[in-house]
Write an enzyme that holds these catalytic residues in place. Structure first.
Site, PDB file in Angstrom:
ATOM      1  N   CYS A 177      10.541  10.819 -29.563  1.00 20.09           N
ATOM      2  CA  CYS A 177      11.748  11.363 -28.944  1.00 20.09           C
ATOM      3  C   CYS A 177      11.487  11.704 -27.479  1.00 20.09           C
ATOM      4  CB  CYS A 177      12.187  12.593 -29.739  1.00 20.09           C
ATOM      5  SG  CYS A 177      13.685  13.346 -29.109  1.00 20.09           S
ATOM      6  N   TYR A 178      10.356  12.382 -27.212  1.00 23.14           N
ATOM      7  CA  TYR A 178      10.012  12.750 -25.828  1.00 23.14           C
ATOM      8  C   TYR A 178       9.927  11.499 -24.954  1.00 23.14           C
ATOM      9  CZ  TYR A 178       7.290  14.560 -21.877  1.00 23.14           C
ATOM     10  OH  TYR A 178       6.847  14.891 -20.608  1.00 23.14           O
ATOM     11  N   ASN A 179       9.193  10.502 -25.437  1.00 16.44           N
ATOM     12  CA  ASN A 179       8.989   9.302 -24.632  1.00 16.44           C
ATOM     13  C   ASN A 179      10.320   8.587 -24.375  1.00 16.44           C
ATOM     14  OD1 ASN A 179       6.371  10.067 -25.031  1.00 16.44           O
ATOM     15  ND2 ASN A 179       5.811   8.350 -26.334  1.00 16.44           N
ATOM     16  N   SER A 181      13.243  10.050 -24.273  1.00 14.22           N
ATOM     17  CA  SER A 181      14.020  10.849 -23.308  1.00 14.22           C
ATOM     18  C   SER A 181      13.602  10.499 -21.884  1.00 14.22           C
ATOM     19  CB  SER A 181      13.852  12.353 -23.569  1.00 14.22           C
ATOM     20  OG  SER A 181      12.581  12.823 -23.144  1.00 14.22           O
ATOM     21  N   LYS A 182      12.306  10.287 -21.673  1.00 13.98           N
ATOM     22  CA  LYS A 182      11.819  10.004 -20.318  1.00 13.98           C
ATOM     23  C   LYS A 182      12.177   8.568 -19.895  1.00 13.98           C
ATOM     24  CE  LYS A 182      10.012  14.048 -19.475  1.00 13.98           C
ATOM     25  NZ  LYS A 182      10.580  14.936 -18.444  1.00 13.98           N
TER      26      LYS A 182
END
Ligand code: NAP
Length: 282
Positions: A177-179, A181-182
């Site tokens: 999810c973090y990756n 988002s970026k």
């Protein structure tokens, strides 16, 4: 040879030597997530280059006020701290209004606030997904939007977003999810840069590799061997970075020294992304 152009312009009104063009004297910047870590170092860099800085955090007012006091002591006399939650458009509009009330304008918005949630993809809950995307992607959009509403009528402005190396590589963590988002942030930067170029607003991103901040500290202490394996060893420079090592890039992007640059993402990762994939696998 004489150049005949039907439309368009050549060059800008930017003049001066490189040190003069790097100067942010008389500019006003806002840094979200400025109370610690990368945002704090960027705020310090912008202030050292001459800008007054509004230090924004979600809940850490005391930390933010300490940062602002440090910036004032360094000469950025108008700097102050305030709370704003980047997941709320109202909150960000209020932050920009406060900056205008106290400092008269906003030249630079650094949309830096972000969070990480480490969880295996198959176990991630909807609530975790929404919380992360709200801060890391929607929060960047709202920050840029709140700034642009003021910048568009002035036909001047500069937006800098903290992306991540993890927008480009699956970084060895359970961070789908973090990756994502970026990666979304990088496309957002391109789209906003394209849309707002006609208003003389530039939008660029900085994509740090592994940087020593509160996000990483506990993990490095608890699992030093694993951390070495996927954060340090794969970086060609064989170390993780410090927040201060990103401040120069923020100053460059915020300044007239980068006047022909928009929609781009500067990767600053100690050579991590140069490393062959097999060396990055645990
Ligand atoms: P950090 O030390 O944890 O600091 C995060 C900052 O963001 C704090 O000031 C925090 O304020 C603020 N924040 C969090 N949620 C917020 C919200 N909803 N509204 C307003 N402010 C909020 O993190 P960092 O390592 O400096 O990371 C900064 C940025 O760099 C993030 O976007 C991160 O994804 C990115 N990044 C970090 C690394 C790394 O290795 N550290 C690498 C690549 C990219 P409160 O304390 O008040 O919540």
């Amino acid at each position: 040879m004489e150049l005949k152009l039907k439309e368009g312009r050549i060059g800008t009104t930017v003049t001066g030597t490189i040190p003069e063009r790097l100067s942010l004297k008389g500019r006003v910047a806002m840094v979200t997530g400025g109370s610690r870590g990368i945002g704090k170092a960027m705020a310090r860099g912008l202030a050292e280059a001459g800008a007054d800085v509004v230090v924004v955090s979600r809940a850490a007012l005391e930390e933010g006020e300490a940062v602002a006091a440090d910036l004032r002591a360094a000469g950025a006399k108008g700097s102050f701290a305030m709370l704003a939650d980047v997941t709320s458009r109202t909150s960000l509009d209020a932050a920009v209004d406060e900056a205008l009330k106290r400092l008269g304008k906003l030249d630079v918005m650094v949309a830096n606030a972000g969070i990480g949630i480490d969880v295996n993809a198959e176990d991630m809950t909807e609530d975790q997904w929404d919380r992360l995307m709200d801060v890391n992607l929607k929060g960047v959009f709202f920050s840029a939007q709140a700034a642009a509403r003021h910048m568009i009528p002035r036909k001047s402005g500069n937006i800098i977003v903290t992306s991540s190396l993890s927008a480009f590589v699956a970084n060895g963590n359970p961070q789908a999810c973090y990756n994502t988002s970026k990666a979304g942030v990088n496309m957002l930067v391109k789209c906003l840069a394209y849309e707002w170029a006609r208003h003389d607003i530039r939008v660029n991103a900085i994509a740090p590799g592994f940087i020593m901040t509160d996000i990483l500290g506990p993990y490095l202490r608890e699992f030093p061997d694993e951390a070495y394996g996927y954060m340090i060893k794969p970086a060609a420079m064989n170390r993780i970075g410090t927040p201060d090592e990103l401040a120069g890039a923020a100053v460059f992007l915020a300044s007239d020294a980068s006047s022909y640059m928009t929609g781009q993402c500067m990767i600053i990762d100690g050579g991590y992304s140069l490393t062959p994939l097999e060396n990055r696998l645990l």
